[in-house]
Design a protein around this motif. Structure first.
Motif, mmCIF file in Angstrom:
data_model
loop_
_atom_site.group_PDB
_atom_site.id
_atom_site.type_symbol
_atom_site.label_atom_id
_atom_site.label_comp_id
_atom_site.label_asym_id
_atom_site.label_seq_id
_atom_site.Cartn_x
_atom_site.Cartn_y
_atom_site.Cartn_z
ATOM 1 N N GLY A 152 -2.712 -5.353 7.704
ATOM 2 C CA GLY A 152 -3.935 -6.070 8.039
ATOM 3 C C GLY A 152 -4.708 -6.559 6.843
ATOM 4 N N VAL A 153 -4.401 -6.017 5.662
ATOM 5 C CA VAL A 153 -5.121 -6.384 4.449
ATOM 6 C C VAL A 153 -4.231 -6.050 3.257
ATOM 7 N N ARG A 154 -4.370 -6.811 2.170
ATOM 8 C CA ARG A 154 -3.498 -6.620 1.017
ATOM 9 C C ARG A 154 -4.149 -5.700 -0.014
ATOM 10 N N TYR A 155 -4.173 -4.413 0.304
ATOM 11 C CA TYR A 155 -4.544 -3.376 -0.646
ATOM 12 C C TYR A 155 -3.279 -2.580 -0.971
ATOM 13 N N GLY A 156 -3.335 -1.804 -2.043
ATOM 14 C CA GLY A 156 -2.170 -1.001 -2.397
ATOM 15 C C GLY A 156 -2.547 0.173 -3.273
ATOM 16 N N THR A 157 -1.573 0.983 -3.561
ATOM 17 C CA THR A 157 -1.765 2.165 -4.400
ATOM 18 C C THR A 157 -2.141 1.757 -5.818
ATOM 19 N N GLU A 158 -3.146 2.396 -6.368
ATOM 20 C CA GLU A 158 -3.546 2.120 -7.749
ATOM 21 C C GLU A 158 -2.416 2.474 -8.710
ATOM 22 N N PRO A 159 -2.211 1.694 -9.766
ATOM 23 C CA PRO A 159 -1.154 2.054 -10.718
ATOM 24 C C PRO A 159 -1.378 3.424 -11.348
ATOM 25 N N GLU A 160 -2.637 3.783 -11.588
ATOM 26 C CA GLU A 160 -2.930 5.080 -12.203
ATOM 27 C C GLU A 160 -2.477 6.250 -11.335
ATOM 28 N N GLN A 161 -2.364 6.024 -10.019
ATOM 29 C CA GLN A 161 -1.955 7.115 -9.133
ATOM 30 C C GLN A 161 -0.456 7.401 -9.165
ATOM 31 N N PHE A 162 0.334 6.467 -9.685
ATOM 32 C CA PHE A 162 1.780 6.692 -9.710
ATOM 33 C C PHE A 162 2.151 7.907 -10.549
ATOM 34 N N PHE A 523 -8.560 5.709 -5.112
ATOM 35 C CA PHE A 523 -8.735 4.827 -3.962
ATOM 36 C C PHE A 523 -7.580 5.059 -2.993
ATOM 37 N N LEU A 524 -7.903 5.542 -1.792
ATOM 38 C CA LEU A 524 -6.911 5.800 -0.746
ATOM 39 C C LEU A 524 -7.276 4.922 0.453
ATOM 40 N N PRO A 525 -6.851 3.658 0.425
ATOM 41 C CA PRO A 525 -7.386 2.690 1.390
ATOM 42 C C PRO A 525 -7.097 3.012 2.846
ATOM 43 N N PHE A 526 -5.961 3.689 3.127
ATOM 44 C CA PHE A 526 -5.577 3.920 4.517
ATOM 45 C C PHE A 526 -5.397 5.402 4.826
ATOM 46 N N ALA A 527 -6.060 6.258 4.062
ATOM 47 C CA ALA A 527 -5.924 7.705 4.282
ATOM 48 C C ALA A 527 -6.392 8.098 5.675
ATOM 49 N N GLU A 528 -7.378 7.396 6.190
ATOM 50 C CA GLU A 528 -7.881 7.666 7.531
ATOM 51 C C GLU A 528 -7.802 6.401 8.378
ATOM 52 N N GLY A 529 -6.658 5.762 8.312
ATOM 53 C CA GLY A 529 -6.499 4.508 9.042
ATOM 54 C C GLY A 529 -7.210 3.393 8.313
ATOM 55 N N SER A 530 -8.225 2.821 8.939
ATOM 56 C CA SER A 530 -9.019 1.737 8.340
ATOM 57 C C SER A 530 -8.147 0.565 7.914
ATOM 58 N N PHE A 531 -7.098 0.293 8.695
ATOM 59 C CA PHE A 531 -6.275 -0.872 8.422
ATOM 60 C C PHE A 531 -7.089 -2.137 8.727
ATOM 61 N N GLY A 532 -6.671 -3.216 8.132
ATOM 62 C CA GLY A 532 -7.448 -4.452 8.265
ATOM 63 C C GLY A 532 -7.188 -5.176 9.563
ATOM 64 N N THR A 533 -7.269 -4.476 10.667
ATOM 65 C CA THR A 533 -7.056 -5.029 12.003
ATOM 66 C C THR A 533 -8.332 -4.840 12.811
ATOM 67 N N PRO A 534 -8.493 -5.573 13.900
ATOM 68 C CA PRO A 534 -9.726 -5.432 14.684
ATOM 69 C C PRO A 534 -10.022 -4.005 15.129
ATOM 70 N N ASP A 535 -8.987 -3.223 15.455
ATOM 71 C CA ASP A 535 -9.229 -1.847 15.892
ATOM 72 C C ASP A 535 -9.012 -0.828 14.774
#
Length: 682
Positions: A152-162, A523-535
């Protein structure tokens, strides 16, 4: 007394490095990575470490030029800026009057990633004129659609987290060649016990350095991802709680992947069924596990769906919950800058009363040779070299050589495309102008002022289009905005990621982390869902998640494969940036090479180092054979993109690639390409 100045690398790379220059008497004597930047960390790639050679190269274009020979011959004479601007304005007016403004086509991509010189005043100028719009698909459009469909959105894992990962999959990602600033984090993870696996048809530098390399048949990535899902779900290795809370359509996915057994995928991918099972189990049970996905997988006919299928894997395993888990393809959408106000698409209505037509840049050859109502009669090229990098090269060159096509090229060097221009305008490098930079491989917003004085009569793209707007008599106030005005416009965004970031802060600090997490926390963009979709949920949408081999592949059109039995891929060359450094001899040598297996070479009487002709129905090019174990039988690899003018036959690998489009996004299918190879010299 040496002076230290700051800049930002503008080349099309996820790293977007912060730079430090040593300047003495106005001349740069040293260029290095900023040691204080959290991702650049004091070093540069081999390409940019040598950038001062390009900056001061004797072949650099410094003055406006007008063609005096045949198109493509590269013969020009020097003219003044007034002559150049008057000629361009006059010809564009004449085209617009006779054929309508949509007969004018801008053609550009990411020769600079700076937001002003990539898509600032140029967009305003062409929108105000009512010119055709360009659908900029040449690199990442299919992957953009696929990642958005998945998350739903173009986020990703931070390089520092690798650094925290215990398993890293480099899937179609040559980290050492095209994303080298991720490598120290990968190495830190490996020192802490992590494994690095690569999945690629080509065993590049990253594959050679990995713990395990999986040779996958070109364009079959969906089959591997579906078979991994088959194992993960079938053995109950998915994160049932995460899936229940944050996804929709799991039952449909379970039903869809039931038929995608490892045995079925093995036949399509070339990876043994047992290896697929082991990879799936290890990925699902190792925490954290991170995927570095890159854009190679989306340059096939099913490119968008390939990205989507792979991006669903960390959703299925709940890997997004982990620091050091998840996936990175692009971080670009986190930079919620006010692009609409920068580009001003509303200006089209002043010229047309509507939105202008949209032309796919990957179909440039068709646009220049078959399009009508109206035909393309004027072409303005900047930040790109389509004569070298566009697919179906012979058709593109035929269009560029039309005598009735007025072509303007903004360039730093006399490229293949510049050779076809009527007017060539000399432009600044990123070290010589102001710009603002997002990144697609990290979360730091950066700004740079000119670190060096522009040589000769070079001008920035932004300034050139400002001058052209005035020459055309356009009096809209926004067409006279300064660079600082435009940066402030970009920063005028309500999004919390940009809260309180100002031009003054960027000028003072050079680099500022987006407010993606409080107090610099991971930054954990989808740790609790929060995908870039209406729901806010990830929708598996399994009914559309399936695989059909590309037409041009070993499992595609059988008759075509019998005539052209080798699958050609043309990944990025490690030491160049598309065609940007094509003037360098070392780059020319690397991009004049065809890698092939010992079996395929032997069957054709080809020895290492001999000249070969690579051909199909679209064209042919001459390359030097390298029999080096980088590819498996049935696959050949030619790094891109050579300056065709330097080749003995004036062609590069894109004489072979088609302009067939991807499943979604209208992207080019560079890696779905069947060819034959024959020896033609020593």
């Amino acid at each position: 007394m040496p002076e230290i100045r700051h800049s930002v690398c503008a080349l099309d790379c996820p790293d977007t490095c912060s730079l430090v220059l040593t300047v003495e008497d106005g001349h740069a004597t040293r260029l290095r990575g900023d040691p204080g930047h959290p991702v650049t960390r004091g070093f540069l790639c081999g390409k940019v470490a040598q950038y001062l050679e390009r900056e001061y190269h004797p072949q650099r274009l410094l003055y406006p030029q007008r063609r005096v020979g045949a198109k493509g011959a590269g013969r020009f004479e020097r003219i003044t800026w007034d002559e150049a601007l008057d000629t361009i304005a006059g010809r564009l007016r004449a085209v617009a009057d006779e054929f309508g403004p949509e007969a004018i086509l801008p053609y550009s991509y990411k020769g600079t990633m700076g937001l002003l010189n990539d898509g600032g005043m140029d967009r305003r100028f062409f929108h105000r004129m009512g010119a055709s719009r360009l659908d900029r698909t040449i690199c990442s459009s299919a992957g953009t659609v696929g990642l958005t469909q998945a998350l739903g959105v173009r986020y990703g894992t931070e390089p520092e987290q690798f650094r925290h990962a215990k398993l890293i999959l480099a899937w179609g990602a040559n980290i050492l060649g095209t994303n080298v600033h991720l490598w120290p984090f990968v190495m830190e993870a490996r020192r802490n016990g992590a494994k690095l696996y690569t999945i690629d048809p080509n065993r590049n530098r990253t594959g050679a350095a990995s713990d395990k390399h999986f040779f996958i048949n070109p364009g079959s990535d969906i089959a591997l991802a579906l078979a991994m899902m088959h194992v993960i779900i079938g053995e109950g290795l998915h994160d049932a709680d995460y899936v229940e809370r944050y996804t929709e359509g799991f039952d449909g996915l379970r039903a869809r992947v039931r038929a995608w057994t490892p045995q079925r995928a093995a036949e399509l991918t070339g990876i043994a069924a047992g290896e697929i099972v082991q990879l799936a189990r290890e990925y699902a049970t190792t925490r954290p596990a991170a995927i570095r996905l890159n854009y190679g997988v989306q340059r096939s006919e099913r490119g968008a769906t390939s990205v989507r299928a792979i991006a669903l894997l960390p959703v299925l395993t709940g890997s997004w919950k982990d620091v050091g888990g998840g996936l990175q393809l692009s971080t670009s959408q986190a930079f919620h800058l006010n692009r609409a106000a920068l580009e001003r698409s509303d200006l089209q209505h002043a010229a047309l009363g509507r939105q202008a037509r949209l032309l796919n840049m990957s179909l440039l050859g068709q646009a220049l040779t078959t399009l009508d109502n109206p035909p393309v009669k004027a072409l303005v090229v900047y930040n790109s070299n389509p004569a070298a990098i566009a697919p179906n090269q012979n058709v593109v060159l035929g269009g560029l050589r039309r005598e009735d096509l007025f072509t303007v090229v903004l360039e730093q060097f006399q490229t293949d495309t510049a050779d076809h221009a009527d007017i060539v305008l000399p432009v600044t490098t990123f070290l010589e102008h102001t710009d603002l930079y997002l990144a697609y491989g990290h979360y730091y917003l950066q700004m740079a002022r000119p670190a060096l004085t522009a040589p000769g009569e070079t001008k920035s793209n932004n300034h050139i289009f400002r001058l052209l707007a005035a020459r055309m008599g356009f009096d809209d106030a926004c067409l006279a905005d300064s660079d600082d005005d435009m940066i402030r416009t970009l920063l005028d965004s309500p999004h919390p990621f940009l809260k309180d970031i100002t031009l003054e802060q960027l000028e003072r600090e050079h680099s500022v982390r987006l407010k993606v997490s409080p107090n610099g926390a991971p930054f954990l963009p989808f740790a609790e869902g929060s995908f870039g979709t209406p729901d806010g949920k990830c929708h598996f949408d399994a009914a559309t998640l399936d695989y059909q081999p590309p037409l041009e592949s070993r499992h595609g059109d059988a008759a075509l494969h019998s005539r052209y039995p080798l699958e050609l891929i043309s990944p990025k060359n490690d030491d160049s940036m598309n065609s940007t450094f094509g003037h360098r001899d070392t780059v020319d040598l690397a991009t004049a090479t065809l890698h092939l297996s010992a079996a395929d070479a032997g069957a054709r009487g080809i020895r290492h180092g001999c000249q070969v002709r690579v051909f199909n129905d679209r064209g042919a090019c001459l390359l030097r054979a390298s029999v080096d174990g980088r590819v498996r039988p049935g696959v050949v690899c030619a790094p891109s993109s050579r300056w065709a003018k330097r080749a003995p036959d004036q062609r590069n690998i894109n004489a072979l690639t088609s302009d067939r489009s991807t499943d979604f996004g209208g992207g080019p299918t560079f890696y779905s390409c069947l060819v034959q190879v024959e020896r033609c010299g020593d």
